[in-house]
Design a protein around this motif. Structure first.
Motif, PDB file in Angstrom:
ATOM      1  N   PHE A 161       0.820  -1.204   0.000  1.00 51.52           N
ATOM      2  CA  PHE A 161       0.000   0.000   0.000  1.00 51.52           C
ATOM      3  C   PHE A 161       0.860   1.264   0.000  1.00 51.52           C
ATOM      4  O   PHE A 161       0.595   2.217  -0.736  1.00 51.52           O
ATOM      5  CB  PHE A 161      -0.928  -0.003   1.218  1.00 51.52           C
ATOM      6  N   LEU A 162       1.910   1.283   0.833  1.00 50.65           N
ATOM      7  CA  LEU A 162       2.764   2.468   0.925  1.00 50.65           C
ATOM      8  C   LEU A 162       3.445   2.779  -0.404  1.00 50.65           C
ATOM      9  O   LEU A 162       3.638   3.937  -0.765  1.00 50.65           O
ATOM     10  CB  LEU A 162       3.810   2.278   2.019  1.00 50.65           C
ATOM     11  N   GLU A 163       3.810   1.738  -1.144  1.00 48.51           N
ATOM     12  CA  GLU A 163       4.440   1.944  -2.457  1.00 48.51           C
ATOM     13  C   GLU A 163       3.493   2.678  -3.403  1.00 48.51           C
ATOM     14  O   GLU A 163       3.917   3.482  -4.234  1.00 48.51           O
ATOM     15  CB  GLU A 163       4.827   0.587  -3.048  1.00 48.51           C
ATOM     16  N   TYR A 164       2.197   2.419  -3.254  1.00 46.07           N
ATOM     17  CA  TYR A 164       1.207   3.109  -4.082  1.00 46.07           C
ATOM     18  C   TYR A 164       0.961   4.533  -3.591  1.00 46.07           C
ATOM     19  O   TYR A 164       0.939   5.495  -4.372  1.00 46.07           O
ATOM     20  CB  TYR A 164      -0.118   2.328  -4.071  1.00 46.07           C
ATOM     21  N   ILE A 165       0.779   4.688  -2.259  1.00 45.16           N
ATOM     22  CA  ILE A 165       0.255   5.944  -1.741  1.00 45.16           C
ATOM     23  C   ILE A 165       1.312   7.026  -1.547  1.00 45.16           C
ATOM     24  O   ILE A 165       1.011   8.219  -1.659  1.00 45.16           O
ATOM     25  CB  ILE A 165      -0.506   5.692  -0.418  1.00 45.16           C
ATOM     26  N   LEU A 166       2.546   6.666  -1.261  1.00 46.22           N
ATOM     27  CA  LEU A 166       3.575   7.672  -0.977  1.00 46.22           C
ATOM     28  C   LEU A 166       3.764   8.677  -2.115  1.00 46.22           C
ATOM     29  O   LEU A 166       3.816   9.886  -1.869  1.00 46.22           O
ATOM     30  CB  LEU A 166       4.902   6.998  -0.634  1.00 46.22           C
ATOM     31  N   PRO A 167       3.871   8.229  -3.371  1.00 46.16           N
ATOM     32  CA  PRO A 167       4.062   9.209  -4.457  1.00 46.16           C
ATOM     33  C   PRO A 167       2.862  10.143  -4.638  1.00 46.16           C
ATOM     34  O   PRO A 167       2.990  11.190  -5.266  1.00 46.16           O
ATOM     35  CB  PRO A 167       4.258   8.326  -5.705  1.00 46.16           C
ATOM     36  N   LEU A 168       1.701   9.777  -4.074  1.00 50.25           N
ATOM     37  CA  LEU A 168       0.486  10.566  -4.261  1.00 50.25           C
ATOM     38  C   LEU A 168       0.191  11.484  -3.076  1.00 50.25           C
ATOM     39  O   LEU A 168      -0.839  12.149  -3.051  1.00 50.25           O
ATOM     40  CB  LEU A 168      -0.712   9.633  -4.484  1.00 50.25           C
TER      41      LEU A 168
END
Length: 390
Positions: A316-323
């Motif tokens: 999840f963090l890999e998805y949400i961090l850039p956003l």
């Protein structure tokens, strides 16, 4: 070296009666000659709930940087107190150092033992937080800190209290080690049951967030019905585990509007970076700060325990961090969270995992009950009784 404050013992004393109070400042960050020297310089972000003795700091100043900000060194043994962003974190300086403007620190006189003061303030962190003032962010002024009163028994009794609590600390360390093992057990079981979500070797359908959960951001403009209920801020949520602590009621915090209600069916997700792995599973109703989202999993589609574990994962963090954006206070907006998709196993399998996690929780809290009761009794005897003057 001790403060030169006079010996003072009484039922209640102001901190200014027994300590010299040292503040700090920040040298200009763009001047490279001010940074990278040998002078230890600490910021509030380096302290957490488990901080005790601090021997080194993340950043160091040169003599030029130190002089530019007109800083004052405080000696080894000084009690550190954060008074902004956040209020109420406490530690002891294990080496001489200086600090930024987020502290009011105490050089103790002979009247007070620094370990006693450290533990006293740590125990009163919620009270200190409630004293904070400010529109943009809360802060404790030097005047407020100086006037703050504590119970001050004779030095002999202070040392006895510290000795007792040191024994409790040893038991707490043992208990935390056991809790860490239980937390690791839950995470291991998750991997055993669901594998690596990123590779999706089980062939489960990849479903968008909106099909299995609702970001429930209906805001309560009138909090009168919630006055006796908990108010959860992101600081109340422990990273990685989601355990809740240190929260107060709506009435105690004095808030009147602008919060999100939640129920025991919701999970609470911190949308502020770097706390993007903070996910709580409350077993009560209340309201949470606008820095978090109450999320309601759709019954029959997604179990909230399964969803919480996914949202704490690297997947999840890999998805949400850039956003999460690049603003001064980066946060996840509703659109970014709604765009998340994940493998969704059969609901029966999710529920099996939730049942396993619940059994682990029983082991966790059952083992802690006696320890917490003992700790509470000792703290009350040491800190909350009126100090005598024998």
């Amino acid at each position: 070296m001790k403060s030169s404050k006079h010996q003072f013992v009484g039922q209640k004393v102001k901190l200014s009666d027994i300590c010299s109070i040292v503040s700090g400042a920040t040298p200009v960050t763009t001047v490279t000659d001010y940074w990278g020297g040998d002078i230890k310089w600490i910021t509030p972000s380096e302290l957490n709930d488990d901080s005790h003795v601090i021997y080194d700091t993340a950043k160091h100043l040169t003599e030029a940087g130190f002089a530019s900000a007109r800083l004052r060194m405080f000696p080894k043994g000084t009690v550190l107190l954060t008074t902004r962003a956040p209020i109420g974190k406490v530690a002891i300086a294990g080496e001489p150092m200086c600090c930024n403007q987020g502290f009011k620190n105490f050089v103790c006189s002979d009247a007070v033992n620094n370990e006693y003061l450290y533990r006293y303030l740590k125990n009163r962190s919620s009270e200190l937080q409630a004293l904070g003032r400010g529109a943009t962010f809360k802060e404790l002024s030097k005047k407020e800190v100086a006037a703050y009163e504590i119970n001050l028994p004779p030095l002999k009794r202070q040392l006895e209290a510290v000795e007792k609590l040191a024994l409790v600390d040893k038991q707490v360390v043992i208990a935390k080690t056991q809790l860490d093992k239980l937390d690791s057990l839950v995470k291991s079981r998750f991997v055993e049951m669901f594998g690596d979500l990123k590779s999706d070797t089980n062939g489960w359908p990849i479903k968008p967030f909106e099909t299995f959960a609702i970001i429930d951001t209906h805001m309560a403009n009138d909090l009168t019905p919630y006055l006796d209920m908990p108010h959860i801020g992101i600081d109340s949520i422990e990273s990685g585990t989601g355990r809740l602590s240190g929260y107060r009621t709506v009435a105690e915090d004095g808030i009147i509007s602008g919060k999100y209600p939640f129920t025991p069916e919701h999970l609470i997700y911190s949308k502020i970076r770097p706390s993007l792995n903070k996910v709580a599973l409350p077993d009560f109703s209340g309201v949470c700060s606008a820095d978090a989202y109450p999320i309601l999993p759709i019954a029959g589609e997604c179990n909230r325990v399964y969803l919480a574990e996914v949202m704490r994962s690297a997947y999840f963090l890999e998805y949400i961090l850039p956003l999460s954006g690049r603003a001064q206070m980066p946060k996840v907006n509703k659109k970014a969270l709604s765009g998340f998709s994940m493998p969704l196993p059969p609901i029966e399998l999710q529920q099996q995992f939730a049942a396993f996690a619940a059994q682990v929780d029983k082991s966790r809290f059952g083992g802690m009950l006696h320890l917490l009761n003992s700790l509470s009794g000792i703290m009350h005897a040491s800190f909350f009784s009126v100090a005598d003057t024998d």
